[in-house]
Write a protein that holds these residues in place. Structure first.
Motif, PDB file in Angstrom:
ATOM      1  N   THR A 119      30.007  47.672  42.980  1.00 57.16           N
ATOM      2  CA  THR A 119      29.690  46.265  42.707  1.00 57.16           C
ATOM      3  C   THR A 119      30.795  45.348  43.245  1.00 57.16           C
ATOM      4  O   THR A 119      31.855  45.811  43.680  1.00 57.16           O
ATOM      5  CB  THR A 119      29.556  45.994  41.190  1.00 57.16           C
ATOM      6  N   ASP A 120      30.560  44.057  43.150  1.00 58.37           N
ATOM      7  CA  ASP A 120      31.619  43.081  43.425  1.00 58.37           C
ATOM      8  C   ASP A 120      32.605  43.065  42.253  1.00 58.37           C
ATOM      9  O   ASP A 120      32.326  43.590  41.180  1.00 58.37           O
ATOM     10  CB  ASP A 120      31.017  41.679  43.600  1.00 58.37           C
ATOM     11  N   LYS A 121      33.741  42.386  42.491  1.00 60.54           N
ATOM     12  CA  LYS A 121      34.760  42.289  41.442  1.00 60.54           C
ATOM     13  C   LYS A 121      34.416  41.182  40.443  1.00 60.54           C
ATOM     14  O   LYS A 121      33.819  40.176  40.801  1.00 60.54           O
ATOM     15  CB  LYS A 121      36.125  41.934  42.058  1.00 60.54           C
ATOM     16  N   VAL A 122      34.802  41.406  39.189  1.00 61.07           N
ATOM     17  CA  VAL A 122      34.763  40.361  38.162  1.00 61.07           C
ATOM     18  C   VAL A 122      36.196  40.171  37.674  1.00 61.07           C
ATOM     19  O   VAL A 122      36.908  41.154  37.438  1.00 61.07           O
ATOM     20  CB  VAL A 122      33.852  40.771  36.978  1.00 61.07           C
ATOM     21  N   LEU A 123      36.609  38.913  37.533  1.00 61.81           N
ATOM     22  CA  LEU A 123      37.988  38.647  37.108  1.00 61.81           C
ATOM     23  C   LEU A 123      38.162  38.835  35.616  1.00 61.81           C
ATOM     24  O   LEU A 123      37.280  38.504  34.816  1.00 61.81           O
ATOM     25  CB  LEU A 123      38.368  37.203  37.439  1.00 61.81           C
ATOM     26  N   GLY A 124      39.326  39.357  35.221  1.00 63.32           N
ATOM     27  CA  GLY A 124      39.760  39.280  33.834  1.00 63.32           C
ATOM     28  C   GLY A 124      40.312  37.883  33.566  1.00 63.32           C
ATOM     29  O   GLY A 124      40.301  37.010  34.447  1.00 63.32           O
ATOM     30  N   ASP A 125      40.781  37.676  32.339  1.00 67.94           N
ATOM     31  CA  ASP A 125      41.297  36.350  31.991  1.00 67.94           C
ATOM     32  C   ASP A 125      42.690  36.153  32.604  1.00 67.94           C
ATOM     33  O   ASP A 125      43.610  36.931  32.311  1.00 67.94           O
ATOM     34  CB  ASP A 125      41.382  36.204  30.476  1.00 67.94           C
ATOM     35  N   SER A 141      41.250  42.260  37.873  1.00 69.48           N
ATOM     36  CA  SER A 141      39.807  42.246  38.115  1.00 69.48           C
ATOM     37  C   SER A 141      39.297  43.676  38.005  1.00 69.48           C
ATOM     38  O   SER A 141      40.086  44.632  38.020  1.00 69.48           O
ATOM     39  CB  SER A 141      39.487  41.685  39.505  1.00 69.48           C
ATOM     40  N   SER A 142      37.986  43.799  37.902  1.00 64.06           N
ATOM     41  CA  SER A 142      37.386  45.129  37.886  1.00 64.06           C
ATOM     42  C   SER A 142      36.053  45.097  38.623  1.00 64.06           C
ATOM     43  O   SER A 142      35.392  44.066  38.676  1.00 64.06           O
ATOM     44  CB  SER A 142      37.178  45.612  36.443  1.00 64.06           C
ATOM     45  N   TYR A 143      35.689  46.224  39.198  1.00 62.10           N
ATOM     46  CA  TYR A 143      34.377  46.393  39.829  1.00 62.10           C
ATOM     47  C   TYR A 143      33.777  47.703  39.329  1.00 62.10           C
ATOM     48  O   TYR A 143      34.493  48.579  38.823  1.00 62.10           O
ATOM     49  CB  TYR A 143      34.487  46.381  41.371  1.00 62.10           C
ATOM     50  N   GLY A 144      32.470  47.843  39.444  1.00 60.36           N
ATOM     51  CA  GLY A 144      31.799  49.041  38.980  1.00 60.36           C
ATOM     52  C   GLY A 144      31.530  50.008  40.123  1.00 60.36           C
ATOM     53  O   GLY A 144      31.288  49.605  41.267  1.00 60.36           O
ATOM     54  N   ILE A 145      31.588  51.300  39.797  1.00 65.91           N
ATOM     55  CA  ILE A 145      31.243  52.354  40.764  1.00 65.91           C
ATOM     56  C   ILE A 145      30.199  53.231  40.075  1.00 65.91           C
ATOM     57  O   ILE A 145      30.484  53.865  39.059  1.00 65.91           O
ATOM     58  CB  ILE A 145      32.441  53.248  41.113  1.00 65.91           C
TER      59      ILE A 145
END
Ligand code: R1P
Length: 297
Positions: free
Chosen positions: A150-156, A125-129
């Motif tokens: 930001t909140d996390k977004v999942l990768g595939d 997953s990744s989140y933005g700073i």
């Protein structure tokens, strides 16, 4: 919408009908893509191809190499650094490719976990700073936090699982880590690097990230835009049509401050190259019928 049907005020193309910044058109880009920051890494990866069918460097520095690996077309694109370059790359390649795309970022990162220099981090997953610009220049905003996280977004999940199992199999379980990547809008302030030339107020930023996300493992500058655009991509039926994952070589551990050696870097590149190429060719893209890049296979 195919690029030739697009309003060029919204999506400019050059006099050859190529996207304006990446300079690609239909047939140049495969459905399976590796993106890197550094053009020399792109060229090193391209030596794996059995045959190169397209190569181009754009006036903005995007290098595209499309080739055939074990009968499967794959495109490598080096994009430079940062969120905007990832945005140009994803949107302009998406505009010229038919059908689903899978994109694996192969980059470098700083570790904020036990992973040391030369280890690999796979971002599930990744989140933005982002620097909270107003906090620093608008007195009324001084009550806000200096950085927006930001909140996390999942990768595939299936690409991530494949990368992890291949890398653990070849490098060993103790050399490969998985977790949430922090993707920053600066190499410096919003990654917690301290300096005296600017008001940055970032001395506790890494602690803040680790307390917000107990699986925070890495810091870099592109993955969140890739995962965000994959999650918000849409085909003609409104369904996502990009899947993405990342393998990141740890260049430095930001806590213990150790830095990668040339031997460690070469070793990590070799293992990641194998894992990424094999992950890409094993994925069946959901069984989609594809037009091959450059009609080569
Ligand atoms: C900073 O040195 C650059 O290295 C990392 C960061 O995300 C940033 O782009 O990634 P790449 O090695 O892919 O460029």
């Amino acid at each position: 919408m195919p690029i030739h049907e697009m309003n060029t005020a919204n999506f400019p193309v050059d006099d050859k009908g190529r996207t304006y910044h990446v300079e690609c058109k239909r047939g140049d880009i495969a459905n399976r893509v590796i993106t890197v920051g550094d053009p020399s890494r792109a060229k090193a990866l391209a030596t794996r191809f059995d045959k190169i069918v397209f190569e181009h460097t754009s006036h903005r520095g995007f290098l595209i190499v499309t080739g055939i690996y074990k009968n499967v077309p794959i495109t490598i694109v080096s994009i430079g650094m940062g969120l905007s370059m990832m945005d140009f790359f994803v949107r302009e390649t998406r505009a010229v490719v038919d059908g689903p795309m899978i994109i694996i970022r192969f980059g470098s990162c700083g570790s904020i976990c036990d992973a040391s220099a030369g280890n690999i981090i796979v971002s599930d997953s990744s989140y933005g700073i982002m620097r909270n610009y107003d906090y620093f220049t608008t007195p009324a905003k001084k009550s806000e936090a200096p950085y927006i996280i930001t909140d996390k977004v999942l990768g595939d999940p299936s690409l991530t699982k494949s990368l992890l199992s291949k890398l653990k199999g070849s490098m060993g379980d103790d050399k490969v880590f998985v977790g949430a990547n922090g993707c920053a809008d600066s190499f410096y302030s919003s990654q917690g690097r301290l300096g005296n030339d600017f008001y940055d107020e970032n001395d506790t930023l890494i602690e803040t990230l680790k307390s917000k996300f107990d699986d925070a493992v890495s810091l870099e500058m592109e993955a969140h835009m890739l995962y965000h655009l994959a999650a918000t991509s849409k085909d003609e039926n409104g369904s996502p049509n990009i899947r993405a994952s990342c393998a990141l070589i740890v260049f430095a551990n930001r806590i213990s401050d150790n830095f990668i050696t040339p031997d460690q870097a070469n070793n990590a590149v070799k293992h990641c190259t194998d894992a990424i190429f094999d992950t890409l060719i094993e994925d069946n893209l959901g069984g989609a019928e594809l037009h091959s890049a450059k009609g080569s296979v």
